[in-house]
Design a protein around this motif. Structure first.
Motif, short mmCIF file in Angstrom:
data_model
loop_
_atom_site.label_atom_id
_atom_site.label_comp_id
_atom_site.label_asym_id
_atom_site.label_seq_id
_atom_site.Cartn_x
_atom_site.Cartn_y
_atom_site.Cartn_z
N LEU A 1 0.86 -1.17 0.00
CA LEU A 1 0.00 0.00 0.00
C LEU A 1 0.90 1.22 0.00
CD1 LEU A 1 -2.63 1.71 0.50
CD2 LEU A 1 -2.21 1.32 2.96
N VAL A 2 0.65 2.15 -0.92
CA VAL A 2 1.35 3.42 -0.92
C VAL A 2 0.40 4.47 -0.37
CG1 VAL A 2 2.58 5.15 -2.29
CG2 VAL A 2 2.70 2.73 -2.94
N LEU A 3 0.82 5.12 0.70
CA LEU A 3 -0.01 6.09 1.41
C LEU A 3 0.75 7.40 1.53
CD1 LEU A 3 -2.61 6.56 3.25
CD2 LEU A 3 -1.08 6.02 5.16
N ALA A 4 0.08 8.51 1.23
CA ALA A 4 0.71 9.83 1.36
C ALA A 4 -0.12 10.69 2.29
CB ALA A 4 0.82 10.51 0.00
N SER A 5 0.55 11.29 3.27
CA SER A 5 -0.14 12.17 4.22
C SER A 5 0.86 13.21 4.73
CB SER A 5 -0.71 11.37 5.39
OG SER A 5 -1.31 12.20 6.35
N PRO A 6 0.69 14.50 4.37
CA PRO A 6 -0.28 15.08 3.43
C PRO A 6 -0.09 14.52 2.02
CG PRO A 6 0.74 16.80 4.77
CD PRO A 6 1.52 15.56 5.00
N ALA A 7 -1.21 14.51 1.28
CA ALA A 7 -1.21 13.87 -0.03
C ALA A 7 -1.11 14.89 -1.15
CB ALA A 7 -2.50 13.05 -0.19
N ASN A 8 -0.58 14.44 -2.24
CA ASN A 8 -0.58 15.17 -3.50
C ASN A 8 -1.51 14.41 -4.44
OD1 ASN A 8 0.05 16.48 -5.89
ND2 ASN A 8 2.17 15.80 -5.97
N PRO A 9 -2.58 15.02 -4.96
CA PRO A 9 -2.82 16.45 -5.15
C PRO A 9 -3.78 17.09 -4.15
CG PRO A 9 -4.35 15.24 -6.53
CD PRO A 9 -3.52 14.21 -5.78
N THR A 10 -4.32 16.34 -3.21
CA THR A 10 -5.44 16.86 -2.40
C THR A 10 -5.00 17.64 -1.17
OG1 THR A 10 -5.56 14.83 -1.10
CG2 THR A 10 -6.90 14.94 -3.12
N MET B 1 -4.87 14.66 4.92
CA MET B 1 -4.04 13.87 5.81
C MET B 1 -4.87 12.80 6.52
SD MET B 1 -1.86 16.94 7.61
CE MET B 1 -0.84 15.81 8.56
N VAL B 2 -4.20 11.74 6.93
CA VAL B 2 -4.78 10.83 7.90
C VAL B 2 -4.31 11.27 9.28
CG1 VAL B 2 -5.00 8.84 6.37
CG2 VAL B 2 -2.86 9.19 7.61
N SER B 3 -5.14 11.07 10.28
CA SER B 3 -4.72 11.40 11.65
C SER B 3 -3.71 10.38 12.13
CB SER B 3 -5.94 11.40 12.57
OG SER B 3 -6.44 10.08 12.72
N ALA B 4 -3.07 10.68 13.25
CA ALA B 4 -2.11 9.73 13.83
C ALA B 4 -2.79 8.41 14.14
CB ALA B 4 -1.48 10.34 15.08
N ALA B 5 -4.03 8.47 14.66
CA ALA B 5 -4.75 7.24 14.99
C ALA B 5 -5.10 6.45 13.73
CB ALA B 5 -6.01 7.58 15.78
N GLU B 6 -5.49 7.14 12.67
CA GLU B 6 -5.83 6.46 11.42
C GLU B 6 -4.59 5.84 10.79
OE1 GLU B 6 -9.59 9.28 10.03
OE2 GLU B 6 -7.52 9.88 9.58
N LEU B 7 -3.46 6.55 10.82
CA LEU B 7 -2.23 5.99 10.28
C LEU B 7 -1.83 4.74 11.06
CD1 LEU B 7 0.21 6.06 8.42
CD2 LEU B 7 1.31 7.65 10.01
N ALA B 8 -1.95 4.79 12.38
CA ALA B 8 -1.60 3.62 13.20
C ALA B 8 -2.48 2.43 12.85
CB ALA B 8 -1.74 3.96 14.68
N GLU B 9 -3.77 2.68 12.62
CA GLU B 9 -4.68 1.59 12.26
C GLU B 9 -4.31 0.98 10.92
OE1 GLU B 9 -9.53 0.83 12.05
OE2 GLU B 9 -8.73 2.83 11.64
N LEU B 10 -4.01 1.83 9.94
CA LEU B 10 -3.62 1.33 8.62
C LEU B 10 -2.29 0.58 8.68
CD1 LEU B 10 -4.55 4.53 6.58
CD2 LEU B 10 -5.73 2.32 6.44
N ALA B 11 -1.35 1.11 9.45
CA ALA B 11 -0.03 0.46 9.57
C ALA B 11 -0.15 -0.90 10.24
CB ALA B 11 0.93 1.36 10.35
N ARG B 12 -0.98 -0.99 11.28
CA ARG B 12 -1.17 -2.30 11.94
C ARG B 12 -1.82 -3.29 10.99
NH1 ARG B 12 -2.24 0.91 16.63
NH2 ARG B 12 -4.46 0.98 16.08
N TRP B 13 -2.82 -2.83 10.25
CA TRP B 13 -3.49 -3.72 9.30
C TRP B 13 -2.48 -4.27 8.31
CZ3 TRP B 13 -4.12 -4.33 4.10
CH2 TRP B 13 -5.19 -5.11 3.66
#
Length: 416
Positions: free
Chosen positions: A187-196, A199-211
């Protein structure tokens, strides 16, 4: 006595020239931003006044301490030789110290690879982490170079269609749906993202990383816009290594430090990829630019941090100007632009009716009003033809001028 004739050894005459063609893997589209920049250069060379808001190039330049160090390097007369493939030891140590300062993370210098821009990090990281045929998830809209590099490496790109409902960021539900359709390698994830800019929050990033870690999916976390954050509560941006050391983290000197042309980036290498990245780096680029590396050590001085923080504050102020101008521009469904320096928005129906697509709109705007924006096609093949990306990295003066020109052009065209 007549001698017998020898059989001819000459090759038969060819009736057609040999067919040469580019490889199938190289058939990726050019990055539209670079094509637009080429046209901007042509117009300026012809004497036209053009305001360019198409590229993510900070207008403030490098920190003065970095510029001074680069001048000293070149004035010293010392020969610039190759550095170690993964970068100067003192620069790798400085990057490791940066992670302690910003994130409170213990990163060893040997876990840092200095690369030729973040682009070099993505190339090395993708080569080390993925094999041909692997399925890698990419949120759409997203930075087109991810797709193009992965495609050229024979990796299957799987779109994750994100929208305003999830603030243009993927969720675990998106990932589960993709996994149900077949194995997922990354999975490639950008936060802050280009072009939008979202961001994902710290909690959301942790959830995605654990998954990802629990399912053997390699997370590639693009964190190159960290430090350029406009929303309260998100600090400088969350680092994936706070949750998972199996993630590959990419960052750069190009954005927060204002050094795009210096061509320096870095990645944090998971231990299982370090040997592979080291081996590849020496063959792909030998080493990153030596003079740029020596100067970049000074990007982590107190003076440079203060300079960059002031620049980032300027981006936040300029973002406010862009958001306030949206009613005048007539664009719709703008992404919230939590960080970075982009605005992603959909063109009004009348604009699409007039020009057919964002490509036609942006081309006319450049030629008639002298303002360069980026059409959304590169970032999203499905919804991008209706969208534009505006970069406010060039600074407030350029932005104010561009906004006035766009509004006047809309009025003249009857698009207001």
């Amino acid at each position: 006595m007549r001698r017998p004739s020898r059989p001819s050894t000459a090759a038969p005459a060819s009736t057609a020239a040999p067919a040469f063609a580019p490889s199938a893997r190289s058939q990726v589209p050019p990055f539209t931003v670079m094509s637009i920049l080429g046209r901007v250069a042509e117009l300026r060379a012809a004497g036209h006044d053009v305001v360019s808001l198409c590229a993510g190039e900070p207008g403030g330049g490098a920190p003065p301490a970095v510029d001074a160090a680069a001048a000293a390097v070149h004035a010293s007369g010392c020969a610039l030789t190759y550095t170690p493939a993964l970068g100067l030891p003192e620069l790798r140590a400085a990057v490791a110290g940066h992670y302690r300062r910003w994130y409170g993370l213990d990163v060893r210098p040997e876990q840092v690879a200095i690369t030729t821009g973040s682009s070099g990090a993505f190339m090395l990281g993708f080569l080390a982490a993925f094999s041909p045929g692997d399925r890698v998830l990419l949120p759409r809209p997203g930075y087109p170079a991810y797709r193009n590099i992965l495609t050229a490496l024979g990796v299957e790109v799987v779109d994750v269609d994100v929208d305003a409902g999830t603030r243009y960021q993927p969720t675990v539900a998106h990932l589960e749906a993709a996994l149900a359709e077949g194995p997922v390698a990354g999975l490639v994830l950008a936060s802050p993202a280009n072009p939008t800019g979202t961001m994902v929050s710290a909690a959301e990033l942790a959830e995605l990383a654990r998954w990802c870690e629990e399912r053997g999916v390699r997370l590639v976390s693009d964190e190159i816009y960290h430090g350029i954050v406009h929303t309260d509560g998100e600090g400088l941006g969350a680092c994936a290594w706070r949750t998972s050391r199996t993630a590959l983290v990419v960052s750069s000197f190009s954005k927060y430090w204002g050094m795009p042309g210096w061509r320096l980036g870095w990645m944090l290498m998971p231990d299982d990829l370090a040997a592979a990245v080291d081996g590849l780096a020496g063959s792909v680029a030998l080493c990153p630019p030596a003079a740029a590396q020596e100067a970049a050590v000074h990007a982590f001085s107190e003076e440079s941090y203060a300079f960059c923080a002031e620049q980032a504050g300027g981006f936040t102020a300029t973002r406010g100007v862009v958001l306030a101008a949206l009613p005048r521009l007539g664009w719709a469904d703008a992404a919230p632009a939590d960080g970075a320096f982009y605005l992603w928005a959909r063109l009004a129906p009348g604009m699409l009716a007039e020009f057919g697509s964002a490509v036609g709109y942006c081309a006319a705007l450049l030629e008639e009003a002298g303002v360069a924006l980026t059409p959304g096609d590169d970032f999203d093949a499905v919804h991008g033809p209706e969208s534009v990306r505006l970069s406010f990295a060039a600074g407030p003066d350029a932005l104010h001028e561009a906004l006035e020109r766009i509004a006047a052009w809309h009025a003249a065209r009857g698009l207001a």
